[in-house]
Scaffold this active site. Structure first.
Site, PDB file in Angstrom:
ATOM      1  N   GLU A 142       0.822  -1.222   0.000  1.00  0.00           N
ATOM      2  CA  GLU A 142       0.000   0.000   0.000  1.00  0.00           C
ATOM      3  C   GLU A 142       0.853   1.268   0.000  1.00  0.00           C
ATOM      4  O   GLU A 142       0.754   2.113   0.907  1.00  0.00           O
ATOM      5  CB  GLU A 142      -0.968  -0.016   1.182  1.00  0.00           C
ATOM      6  N   GLU A 299      -6.093  -7.860  -1.349  1.00  0.00           N
ATOM      7  CA  GLU A 299      -6.658  -8.013   0.000  1.00  0.00           C
ATOM      8  C   GLU A 299      -8.161  -7.812  -0.138  1.00  0.00           C
ATOM      9  O   GLU A 299      -8.604  -6.807  -0.707  1.00  0.00           O
ATOM     10  CB  GLU A 299      -6.092  -6.959   0.961  1.00  0.00           C
TER      11      GLU A 299
HETATM   12  C1  GAL Z   1      -4.518  -2.940   4.523  1.00  0.00           C
HETATM   13  C2  GAL Z   1      -3.078  -3.373   4.740  1.00  0.00           C
HETATM   14  C3  GAL Z   1      -3.013  -4.683   5.495  1.00  0.00           C
HETATM   15  C4  GAL Z   1      -3.893  -4.616   6.692  1.00  0.00           C
HETATM   16  C5  GAL Z   1      -5.297  -4.318   6.254  1.00  0.00           C
HETATM   17  C6  GAL Z   1      -6.293  -4.299   7.386  1.00  0.00           C
HETATM   18  O1  GAL Z   1      -4.618  -1.596   4.318  1.00  0.00           O
HETATM   19  O2  GAL Z   1      -2.409  -3.534   3.523  1.00  0.00           O
HETATM   20  O3  GAL Z   1      -1.679  -4.926   5.863  1.00  0.00           O
HETATM   21  O4  GAL Z   1      -3.411  -3.647   7.554  1.00  0.00           O
HETATM   22  O5  GAL Z   1      -5.324  -3.084   5.624  1.00  0.00           O
HETATM   23  O6  GAL Z   1      -6.111  -3.254   8.256  1.00  0.00           O
END
Ligand code: GAL
Length: 656
Positions: A142, A299
């Site tokens: 990110e 994700e």
């Molecule tokens: C995303 C990040 C993950 C985790 C997820 C949930 O932004 O890439 O590592 O932190 O959010 O908070």
């Protein structure tokens, strides 16, 4: 289509690895992302690397037929590195060095950090070179356009600015630095924007700083990519992105990467107010539009979210599955869920994964199993792409500039795009969200809301599109600024006056206040936030204001330009106005559309040139039912269907 999971073996006792891998494979998981935060395990001390544990994990996972996404662990340098080199920690706009102990605090311009980042990347890539199970690489995590004010960044910014403008005089002139005695008389006086509100600072400086920080991120990606490429000549490389405060220019960031991947956390609360933006479809279309190619979700929502804020409600039944399928519907080919197991330690223990802390197979897990089964039925759709007649243009520069100077209460750039995106997608037509620099010739309708910052080539692109017969929609706050983020000293919308055939004689930033407009068909609609008072030149009025001192003046105009038609919406309306306009324009452009779809029904079509696959998603909390004009074959249920009945968050996929 593939379903994957984000897995953090470094957080679990090794006795769990095999059980996890076995269950993943049995469930239908195909892809596992590893390692984006594991630097301290991979390099426990300066120059001492340890791959034994990761070798073991990878051997277990691949033994169960799972493919791997490897990450550079560069988001979280280990504490020994910060201790030895505190100068690699970012400095805030207030001049204070950040405190370590969380994540993402490294300065990506620091030569010391870069040396270590390249070295760990080289070590990981070199160690796994030739491993056929590495399906893709992710760079960092990110990434943002970090507003770091350390000495390295300050100096680099100065050099960058001087390189661009040639001299202090030229910067002074271009930025209009005579305001508030802001003229630079030495290079050292050039500073990044400070911690004061942006509204008090020179918008020209702020915009250049956004460009600079974005370029630094692109440069950083390029350096790590070069290292990986040396060992993995054919494996696709990406970075996972999201919508953050300091957004890099997506088009430039992914310019040199092989595919786009996005972290997708759609809302779990369904808003009661129908005006509130809810569907994530816009974001998914924007992601697909970055490279105009299919993309990945790296994700994906898997349970209640929390940790950064109090916990959200649990995703409703079908949501986890439905939102993953919605991503497929918009062009994702792989959806990787965050995360397999919910963390039991560390700051993120309340951001839930598929399995809860107990590890017991729960409701979410059962739904995830179903998702994996559905994804395997959709294997034939993988690679099929989305072709659209309608495009919305997203300008990163305009977004930066609107963040620097908010215009009026309630007016947000992305919302201007979402109004039009939703208007067209509510008719079940595909919509692309693309850069204003793209070739527009394949589209019939293009909407370019609030194109605030001018760029000559983009202006020409829009004139050409209309000239050649396209239907173009523009909205208020277009043509306002030059490339330095200074106001253009001309009648608005300046460079677009001829195109829209009208001009703005004055404007009224009404903020939250609501007024009304009446269209030429006798319908009235609420309007808010902004009112451009228009004078017609070659255009005709499409709608007029019905109150305030400009009652009777045009609010929306329609102009014939070349063989095309250009609409200018000088105000901001509610959903009903955009829906009404979109319906008329779709008919006019002869784009097949579904009339009166039940609320929340989203339809998209993916095609592989031979067959069309129609995705129908019920993005609502109500059962939905409607009839198709002809029956089609359901890939999910293996039967012909004409009457579509969907429970909340259910997806149907039909083959034509
Ligand atoms: C995303 C990040 C993950 C985790 C997820 C949930 O932004 O890439 O590592 O932190 O959010 O908070």
């Amino acid at each position: 289509m593939k379903i994957g999971v984000d897995y953090y073996p470094e957080q679990w006792d090794k006795s769990m690895w095999r059980r996890d891998a076995e269950l993943m494979a049995k469930t239908g998981v195909k892809t596992v992302r590893l390692g984006e935060f594991a630097w301290s395990r991979l390099e426990p001390a300066d120059g001492r690397f340890d791959f034994a544990w990761l070798d073991e994990v990878i051997e277990i996972l691949t033994g169960y037929g799972l493919e791997i996404v490897l990450c550079t662990p560069t988001n979280c340098p280990p504490l020994w590195l910060y201790e030895a080199h505190p100068e690699i920690i970012q400095v805030g706009a207030d001049g204070k060095r950040l405190q370590i102990g969380i994540r993402g605090h490294r300065c990506i311009n620091s030569p010391v950090f870069l040396e270590y980042a390249k070295r760990i990347t080289d070590a990981v890539a070199g160690h796994y070179a030739g491993n056929p199970d590495v399906a893709a690489w992710q760079i960092d995590n990110e990434l943002e356009a970090y507003p770091c004010s350390c000495d390295v960044c300050r100096d680099k910014f100065r050099r960058w600015l001087l390189g661009k403008y040639g001299s202090l005089e030229s910067i002074n002139k271009s930025f209009g630095n005579s305001v508030w005695s802001g003229e630079y008389s030495s290079e050292a006086q050039i500073q990044p924007p400070t911690a004061y509100p942006k509204a008090w600072q020179n918008p020209a400086l702020c915009l250049e700083y956004s460009r600079f920080t974005s370029e630094c991120t692109v440069e950083y990606i390029g350096q790590l990519k070069a290292v990986i490429r040396g060992y993995f000549p054919n494996v696709p490389i990406t970075t996972n992105t999201w919508f953050c405060e300091n957004m890099p220019d997506f088009y430039k960031m992914f310019g040199k990467l092989d595919f786009v991947s996005y972290d997708n956390y759609p809302p779990v609360r369904i808003p009661e107010n129908p005006e509130e933006f809810y569907s994530h479809a816009f974001h998914l279309d924007l992601m697909r539009g970055i490279k105009r190619k299919n993309f990945w979700i790296m994700e994906q929502l898997s349970g209640p979210t929390g940790s950064w804020s109090p916990m959200s409600p649990a995703p409703k039944p079908n949501m986890i599955k439905g939102y993953a399928l919605q991503a497929f519907a918009h062009g994702a080919d792989t959806v990787v869920h965050f995360r397999w197991r919910t963390a039991a330690t560390g700051a993120e223990m309340h951001w839930h994964g598929i399995l809860d802390h107990s590890g017991v197979r729960n409701r979410r897990f059962t739904e995830f199993e179903e998702l994996c089964r559905t994804a395997s039925k959709l294997e034939t759709v993988r690679g099929a792409c989305i072709k659209s007649d309608v495009a919305i243009l997203y300008s990163p520069e305009s977004e930066w500039a609107f963040k620097i100077q908010p215009q009026t209460d309630g007016f947000y750039y992305l919302e201007q795009l979402k109004y039009l995106h939703r208007a067209f997608s509510d008719y079940g037509v595909n919509v692309d969200v693309i850069s204003p620099d793209e070739d527009l010739s394949a589209y019939k309708i293009v909407a370019v809301p609030s194109l605030y910052i001018n760029k000559e080539s983009v202006t020409e692109n829009l004139y050409r599109f209309a000239e050649n017969g396209g239907i173009l929609i523009m909205t208020a706050r277009s043509g306002v600024k030059d490339s330095c983020n200074n106001c253009v000293m001309d009648t608005l919308p300046t460079v677009f006056r001829e195109l829209i055939g009208a001009e703005v004689t004055e404007y009224d930033p009404i903020g939250w206040r609501e007024q009304t407009i009446a269209d030429r068909y006798g319908k009235t609609f609420a309007c808010k936030e902004w009112c451009d008072v228009m004078k017609l030149n070659t255009a005709k009025a499409y709608a007029e204001y019905t109150d305030s001192f400009y009652s009777g003046s045009p609010a929306v105009t329609e102009n014939q330009y070349g063989s095309g038609t250009v609409y200018y919406i000088g105000t901001v309306c509610k959903r009903d106005f955009y829906a009404d306009l979109a319906g008329r324009l779709l008919k006019r452009a002869e784009i097949p559309a579904y009339e009166n779809l039940p609320v929340g029904i989203e339809i998209t079509v993916r095609t592989n040139g031979k067959e069309d696959y129609i995705f129908i998603f019920n993005n609502s909390e109500q059962d939905a039912e409607f009839e198709l004009t002809e029956s089609m074959y359901s890939i999910i249920w293996n039967e012909q269907r004409k009457n579509i009945r969907l429970k909340p968050f259910d997806m149907e996929v039909l083959r034509q």
